[in-house]
Design an enzyme around this catalytic site. Structure first.
Site, short mmCIF file in Angstrom:
data_model
loop_
_atom_site.label_atom_id
_atom_site.label_comp_id
_atom_site.label_asym_id
_atom_site.label_seq_id
_atom_site.Cartn_x
_atom_site.Cartn_y
_atom_site.Cartn_z
N CYS A 111 1.21 1.39 5.34
CA CYS A 111 0.73 2.56 4.61
C CYS A 111 1.46 2.72 3.29
O CYS A 111 2.52 2.16 3.08
CB CYS A 111 1.01 3.85 5.42
SG CYS A 111 -0.01 4.00 6.88
N CYS A 152 0.70 8.66 2.78
CA CYS A 152 -0.37 8.63 3.79
C CYS A 152 -0.33 9.88 4.68
O CYS A 152 0.74 10.33 5.11
CB CYS A 152 -0.27 7.39 4.67
SG CYS A 152 -1.60 7.33 5.90
N CYS A 177 -3.77 0.26 6.30
CA CYS A 177 -4.22 1.47 6.98
C CYS A 177 -5.60 1.87 6.45
O CYS A 177 -5.85 1.79 5.25
CB CYS A 177 -3.20 2.59 6.72
SG CYS A 177 -3.79 4.25 7.04
N CYS A 230 -5.11 5.52 4.19
CA CYS A 230 -4.54 5.60 2.82
C CYS A 230 -4.86 4.37 1.98
O CYS A 230 -4.51 4.33 0.80
CB CYS A 230 -3.04 5.85 2.88
SG CYS A 230 -2.11 4.49 3.59
ZN LIG Z 1 -1.94 5.10 5.92
#
Ligand SMILES: [Zn+2]
Length: 359
Positions: free
Chosen positions: A46, A50, A77, A80
Site C-alpha cells: 500500500c 491507504c 492493494c 489505494c
Molecule cells: Zn492500500
C-alpha cells in the site's frame, strides 16, 4: 527538478521506521511517494495514506520503492492502487481530459458522457472537476464558448457567422446566453461603440457608487455597484472601441438628474435614453417602462403580456442586460410568488428601490 527535490526531502522526513509507522497511523498523504509498506498477512502492498484497516506492526514491512515491494512478492492493494500515480495526480489528469473534451466539442457535452469518458460516476466527476478548477463543467463550457465567440466576433464577416463559428446552433440560443456573458449585443460588440464619444461621470448616491454615461443621443449606461473602478471597467467592456471621456462640468446636470431618479425612482427620468439591444430586448425594455411606479409584475406575467410562450427565462435575460438601471425599471419585475429574485445591480438595491416606490 523541483519534483526530484521534493521527493528527496520527503524521503528524508520518513527515513526511520518509527517515522514511517507514525505516518501509517495518521494515514499521512504527505508520505505518499516517500515509501511503501507491505502486509505479510494479506500479501498486498500500500501507499502510506491507504484507508484500509490498520495492520498489526509485526506484519508490516517498509519498502523504499514500489518495485522493491513487488520484488518481495507483494501485490498492489486494490484500494489505494500504489502502482498508479497518486490520487491528486490522477484527478488532475481526469480534469485535464474533460477540459480537452469540452474544448473539442461544438455542443456542450452533457455531464453523463463526460463522466463516462473519464470512467467516473456523474457525482464524483462533478465534485472533482469543481474541486480542481473552482467552477462546474457547465460553467467551464460556457466560458470556453464565450471566449470563442469573442474571438470569432473580431474575425467573422457577420454576427451570424461568428455565432456559428463559436459553436452556437441557432442565433436564438446565442441571444439567450450572450448578453449576460458579453454585457452587450453582438452588433454593439462588433462595433464596440467605434468612433463614438461617450461622456461619463462617477458619483455617489444612497445606494452606493453610480456611473452615468451618455452618447450624443442620450444616456447609454447607468451602472450601480460598490466599487467605482469596477463600474468604469464595466463601461469599458460595454463600449471597448468608444472614446470614453471623463465628463466636463456641463455633464453635472445629467448626473444630478440620474441621482435624483435613484433617490426617488417613482418620479421617472426626463432625459432621452440611447440604449441598444436586440429587437427582443428592446421589446422587453419598452414593456418594462410601462410598469408604473409602486407596481410589480412577475417574469411570467410580462412574458404573457408580450405573447412569449414560456418566456420567463428570456425576460429575465433581457432584464439582466438592461444597461440603464432604474431608468428602465427592471427592478419592478419579481418572481411569481412575489420573491424579489435576482437583480443585475444587487438584490439589496432592488429591495431599496421598491421600498422607495411604495405608495
Ligand atoms: Zn492500500
Amino acid at each position: 527538478m523541483k519534483a526530484e527535490m521534493n521527493t528527496a526531502m520527503k524521503t528524508a522526513n520518513y527515513s526511520s521506521e518509527a517515522a514511517r509507522w507514525a505516518a501509517l497511523a495518521q494515514r499521512d498523504a504527505q508520505a505518499d511517494g516517500a515509501f511503501w509498506y507491505s502486509v505479510s498477512s494479506t500479501g498486498v502492498y500500500c501507499r502510506p495514506s491507504c484507508g484500509a484497516r490498520a495492520a498489526l506492526r509485526k506484519h508490516v514491512a517498509f519498502h523504499d520503492t514500489r518495485e522493491a515491494a513487488e520484488a518481495a512478492g507483494f501485490r498492489p492493494c486494490q484500494r489505494c492502487k500504489p502502482d498508479q500515480p497518486p490520487l491528486a495526480e490522477r484527478h488532475a489528469q481526469v480534469v485535464e481530459r474533460a477540459c480537452r473534451l469540452i474544448d473539442a466539442s461544438v455542443d456542450e457535452p452533457d455531464l453523463d458522457s463526460l463522466a463516462a469518458a473519464c470512467g467516473m460516476s456523474r457525482f464524483h466527476f462533478h465534485r472533482i472537476f469543481k474541486a480542481h478548477t473552482g467552477i462546474t463543467p457547465k460553467a467551464y463550457a460556457a466560458a470556453q464558448r464565450a471566449q470563442r465567440l469573442t474571438t470569432a466576433l473580431g474575425q467573422a464577416g457577420s454576427v451570424t457567422d461568428a455565432i456559428y463559428a463559436a459553436g452556437f446552433n441557432s442565433s436564438g440560443r446565442f441571444y439567450a446566453g450572450a448578453p449576460a456573458r458579453l454585457g452587450m449585443t453582438p452588433k454593439a460588440w462588433r462595433a464596440g461603440g467605434s468612433g463614438e464619444a461617450i461622456r461619463f461621470a462617477i458619483g455617489a448616491c444612497t445606494l452606493g457608487a453610480i456611473l452615468v454615461a451618455s452618447t450624443a443621443r442620450g444616456i447609454c449606461a447607468i451602472l450601480m455597484g460598490d466599487d467605482p473602478e469596477q463600474l468604469a471597467r464595466d463601461l469599458q467592456d460595454r463600449f471597448p472601441a468608444a472614446e470614453l471621456q471623463g465628463a466636463d462640468r456641463g455633464y453635472e446636470d445629467t448626473v444630478a438628474k440620474v441621482i435624483g431618479l435613484i433617490e426617488a425612482p417613482g418620479v421617472g427620468l426626463d432625459l432621452p435614453l440611447d440604449v441598444r439591444g436586440t429587437a427582443f430586448q428592446q421589446r422587453v425594455w419598452e414593456a418594462l417602462r410601462q410598469i408604473p411606479s409602486g407596481a410589480t409584475v412577475s417574469y411570467a406575467e410580462l412574458a404573457a403580456r408580450l405573447g412569449i410562450v414560456a418566456g420567463a427565462r428570456a425576460i429575465a435575460g433581457a432584464c439582466a442586460a438592461n444597461p440603464v438601471a432604474v431608468a428602465i425599471p427592471c427592478h419592478r419585475v419579481v418572481r411569481q410568488d412575489g420573491a424579489l429574485s435576482g437583480y443585475r445591480w444587487g438584490i439589496e438595491r432592488k429591495r431599496a428601490l421598491l421600498d422607495r416606490e411604495k405608495p
